[in-house]
Enzyme design. Structure first.
Site, short mmCIF file in Angstrom:
data_model
loop_
_atom_site.label_atom_id
_atom_site.label_comp_id
_atom_site.label_asym_id
_atom_site.label_seq_id
_atom_site.Cartn_x
_atom_site.Cartn_y
_atom_site.Cartn_z
CG MET A 135 -1.90 -1.22 1.19
SD MET A 135 -2.84 -1.46 -0.35
CE MET A 135 -4.18 -0.32 -0.08
NE ARG A 136 3.74 2.87 3.70
CZ ARG A 136 3.48 3.82 4.58
NH1 ARG A 136 3.31 5.07 4.20
NH2 ARG A 136 3.37 3.52 5.86
CG ASN A 157 -0.59 -3.03 -7.78
OD1 ASN A 157 -0.47 -3.62 -6.69
ND2 ASN A 157 -1.45 -2.05 -7.94
CG HIS A 159 -6.36 -1.22 -8.18
ND1 HIS A 159 -5.89 -0.47 -7.13
CD2 HIS A 159 -7.58 -0.71 -8.48
CE1 HIS A 159 -6.77 0.47 -6.82
NE2 HIS A 159 -7.81 0.34 -7.64
C1 GAR Z 1 -6.21 -6.78 -2.28
O1 GAR Z 1 -7.59 -6.61 -2.45
C2 GAR Z 1 -5.45 -5.97 -3.33
O2 GAR Z 1 -6.12 -5.92 -4.56
C3 GAR Z 1 -5.42 -4.62 -2.67
O3 GAR Z 1 -5.17 -4.87 -1.32
C4 GAR Z 1 -5.72 -6.13 -0.97
C5 GAR Z 1 -4.64 -6.95 -0.31
O4 GAR Z 1 -5.16 -8.12 0.22
N1 GAR Z 1 -4.40 -3.80 -3.25
C6 GAR Z 1 -4.52 -2.49 -3.39
O5 GAR Z 1 -5.49 -1.86 -3.02
C7 GAR Z 1 -3.34 -1.80 -4.04
N2 GAR Z 1 -3.66 -0.46 -4.37
P1 GAR Z 1 -4.16 -9.29 0.65
O6 GAR Z 1 -3.10 -8.65 1.56
O7 GAR Z 1 -5.04 -10.23 1.44
O8 GAR Z 1 -3.58 -9.89 -0.58
#
Ligand code: GAR
Length: 266
Positions: A135-136, A157, A159
């Site tokens: 998330m960085r 990535n 998303h």
């Molecule tokens: C996931 O939904 C991913 O798509 C999102 O964070 C979550 C991580 O879940 N990523 C973002 O929002 C990136 N901008 P996880 O740690 O259980 O894989």
């Protein structure tokens, strides 16, 4: 035996996508071997998943780095090879109308953290860097030091929305609150903007009247766990090709966008 690609991962939280990739590597669905798991957050649950699977882990604690800089801004030491003008000219995270001093402060702070990230990754050569809930925001400073071949980006990535709709930190929440009838997830290469790089693949799901933010997230994550390993396998097979597609803007200006084509399997 098929050659395996070396996969580095960066996480911030629970790491369910990380787990899906580990599982795919172990089952042979993905021809990959995970060589490290890095986190900006010392409390990320995903780090434990690494320990459980004997994968090296490390933490670069962004929060404490940023806090330290806020408390003693006079001690800011940008990396020796840091070039602010280069970063400002490349970045598309902030519009040009933003406060330039704020953008500069952001770039230098993040580059200081990114040097530490690059140092931590250094012992583990990798072919592909997988952001799995990291998330960085990564700046051009970091991206250029990983993407050394201009023709083959290698940071991907996942998303939680159908990009380009709802970039940012709460894709499923934003999708739900907007009242969308379809949600989804996107795997894309990282570029210098926010969730704006070339799209590799997307999956969508229906949002019903009785859905909630939690049920939407659940539907989305189930698709993410399928899609991410699939895309990584395409990368392993050398099937992801980034091409330049020229187009004319509404004002008739000649522009170019980088788009992905997935080559057929051999
Ligand atoms: C996931 O939904 C991913 O798509 C999102 O964070 C979550 C991580 O879940 N990523 C973002 O929002 C990136 N901008 P996880 O740690 O259980 O894989």
């Amino acid at each position: 035996m098929k050659k395996k690609i070396r996969i580095g991962t960066l996480i911030s939280g629970g790491g369910t996508n990380l787990q899906a990739v580990i599982d795919a590597c172990q089952s042979g669905r993905t021809d990959g071997e995970m060589v490290f798991i890095g986190s900006d957050n010392p409390d990320a649950r995903g780090l434990k998943r690494g320990d459980e699977h004997g994968i090296p882990t490390f933490v670069v604690d962004y929060r404490s780095i940023i806090q330290g800089i806020r408390e003693a801004p006079e001690k800011i030491m940008p990396p020796d090879d840091f070039n602010m003008n280069d970063l400002l000219s490349k970045q598309t995270l902030f519009p040009w109308s933003s406060d330039v001093e704020k953008i500069k402060a952001f770039m230098v702070t993040r580059a200081i953290a990114e040097v530490k990230l690059l140092e931590a990754m250094n012992p583990y050569p990798f072919d592909l860097l997988v952001l799995a809930g990291f998330m960085r925001t990564l700046t051009p400073y970091f991206i250029d030091r990983v993407n050394t071949d201009p023709h083959q980006p290698r940071i991907i990535n996942i998303h939680p929305s159908i990009l380009p709709a709802f970039p940012g930190t709460d894709g499923y929440g934003d999708t739900f609150r907007y009242g969308c009838k379809i949600g989804g997830c996107t795997v894309h290469f990282i570029d210098y903007g926010e969730d704006s790089g070339p799209i590799i693949a997307q999956k969508a799901f229906q949002i019903e009247d009785n859905d909630t933010p939690d049920s939407v997230t659940k539907k989305g994550l189930n698709l993410e766990w399928e899609l991410y390993p699939e895309c990584i396998q395409w990368f392993a097979e050398g099937r992801i090709k980034v091409i330049r597609m020229p187009y004319s803007s509404e004002k008739g200006r000649k522009k170019e966008r980088r788009v992905v084509k997935i080559l057929p399997s051999r």
